[in-house]
Design an enzyme around this catalytic site. Structure first.
Site, PDB file in Angstrom:
ATOM      1  N   CYS A  74       0.945  -0.939  -0.182  1.00 41.10           N
ATOM      2  CA  CYS A  74       0.198  -0.254   0.096  1.00 41.10           C
ATOM      3  C   CYS A  74       1.131   1.313  -0.168  1.00 41.10           C
ATOM      4  O   CYS A  74       0.698   1.982   0.650  1.00 41.10           O
ATOM      5  CB  CYS A  74      -0.775   0.062   1.405  1.00 41.10           C
ATOM      6  SG  CYS A  74      -0.130  -0.281   2.669  1.00 41.10           S
ATOM      7  N   GLY A  75       1.949   1.299  -0.792  1.00 40.32           N
ATOM      8  CA  GLY A  75       3.577   2.523  -1.171  1.00 40.32           C
ATOM      9  C   GLY A  75       3.657   3.078  -0.147  1.00 40.32           C
ATOM     10  O   GLY A  75       3.922   2.040   1.170  1.00 40.32           O
TER      11      GLY A  75
END
Lengths: 130, 303
Positions: B93-94
């Protein structure tokens, strides 16, 4: 006679919204009956059942905001009768009693929560199926 | 130069990856919607609590007097600080989790520099738990307790309540003098901002104008049993609501961050497929050219 509007709101959404002639609510100092045209009030609820025409809802504790035309109950947990399994209610009752009896130091907040748990579990047991 | 066969193999594998990232993006989009719904459900309950809290506090606070509830009392010297750090359970998720990790480290460092003796970190979510365990081993701060995975926590009402109960207990017993939450604020689907938000003592921002205007109405209210007991019920619930809000916001933010990360991963895969296809075509052409040259030179030799 005009009816009362009863709303029960919990953190996970609205549980009950009905029109009823009267409401019985579990105040912390005993049951309270509320009829239409009640004076505005703010009532602390303990654990127990809120009864209205044709039904009841179990709450673990909350605050009721009473207006002449109805009441808004903010409950930290509310279930309809039978929604809580018998086993779960028994476990909750045992846990709250154990917590209250333990010799550990308890702060006021804990005591209040445990008492609410106990009353809530008792009400759930009363209404739970066998 | 890789052979044509190798390039084709890579194209297939990138295409498969793209399918996965695309599916993950769709799943996250659906989960994001559900998480946002949960946030919306909480709103009326939370708003009403805030209103009741500020109205009760404004009525019970007389000038110069002590705070009407121990959870509202600001301690004079802050010796120990508790941090509730909230992250996701999974990666992909970055920068969602690394943002929180950096902020936890930076925050505790700055507090210690200010003269705070001890920083205790409570964790929610697997990612931050792993990070804090490692950091605690290095002696940066104490890892007080891990509340487990955030998704499981959000599902169980009572587990969520246990989080705030433990923080309240610690605060009342003096194990710590201040509690803050570090988590990703869900600003919108694109921006999640790692933020420090004070949790305890409860800041009852009494809106003077609002409180003043309400005076006539609140004077008429019946309080059962009394204002003090009502406040005693509302304050801990308010803390609980805030913890719940933080958890829900973090979950929504996680899905939004993953959706964005997977979106750009899908785009990158498309770009990669394009350039690989170009390479494959070049290699194919080169192979054909070589073959032709070979045939022609073979014929030439026969003559």
């Amino acid at each position: 006679m005009a009816n009362l509007k009863l709303e029960v709101v919990t953190p996970t959404g609205k549980v009950v919204e009905v029109e009823t002639a009267s409401v019985t609510a579990p105040g912390v100092r005993g049951e309270l009956g509320i009829m239409p045209d009640h004076r505005p009030a703010l009532i602390q609820l303990g654990g127990g059942a809120i009864k209205y025409d044709g039904g009841e809802v179990l709450v673990r504790g909350g605050v009721a905001e009473v207006r002449p035309d109805g009441l808004l109950v903010l409950a930290d947990k509310a279930v309809l009768p039978g929604q809580l399994e018998r086993g779960e209610a028994e476990a909750l009752l045992k846990a709250s009693l154990d917590g209250l009896e333990s010799r550990e130091y308890l702060n006021d907040v804990r005591i209040m929560d445990l008492n609410n748990d106990r009353a809530f579990a008792e009400a759930a047991l009363r209404t739970a199926g066998h | 130069m890789p052979s044509l066969k190798d390039i084709r193999k890579r194209i297939v594998s990138v295409k498969n990856t793209q399918k996965i990232t695309k599916a993950m993006k769709l799943v996250s989009a659906a989960k994001l919607r559900r998480a946002q719904d949960a946030m919306i459900e909480l709103r009326p309950y939370a708003a009403k609590h805030r209103e009741l809290l500020s109205s009760l506090v404004s009525q019970l606070t007389t000038d110069g007097a002590t705070a009407p509830h121990p959870l509202l009392a600001q301690r004079e010297t802050i010796k120990r600080v508790a941090v509730l750090a909230v992250s996701s359970d999974r990666g992909m998720c970055g920068g969602f989790n690394s943002g929180v990790q950096k902020l936890v480290a930076a925050y505790s460092e700055s507090r210690l520099a200010e003269g705070v003796e001890e920083v205790q970190v409570f964790t929610v979510g697997r990612r931050i738990n792993l990070f804090v365990q490692k950091a605690a081993a290095k002696g940066l701060f104490d890892h007080a307790h891990n509340f487990g995975e955030i998704i499981a926590l959000a599902k169980e009402d009572d587990d969520l309540r246990a989080v705030s109960a433990q923080l309240i207990d610690g605060f009342l017993e003096g194990t710590f003098d201040e509690v803050v939450v570090i988590f990703n604020v869900f600003k919108n689907a694109i921006a999640q901002i790692p933020t420090v938000r004070p949790l305890l003592p409860v800041a009852a921002d009494v809106d003077e104008a609002e409180a003043g205007g309400d005076d006539a109405a609140s004077a008429d209210l019946i309080y059962e049993p009394d204002q003090q007991s009502l406040l005693g019920y509302i304050v801990p619930r308010y803390v609980e609501v805030q913890v719940r809000q933080v958890v829900l916001e973090s979950i929504a933010g996680e899905h939004a961050a993953r959706m964005n990360a997977m979106n750009s991963a899908t785009d990158n895969a498309s770009e990669m497929i394009r350039s690989l296809t170009l390479q494959a075509n070049r290699a194919r052409q080169a192979a054909i050219t070589t073959e032709l040259t070979e045939i022609i030179s073979g014929v030439e030799a026969l003559n």
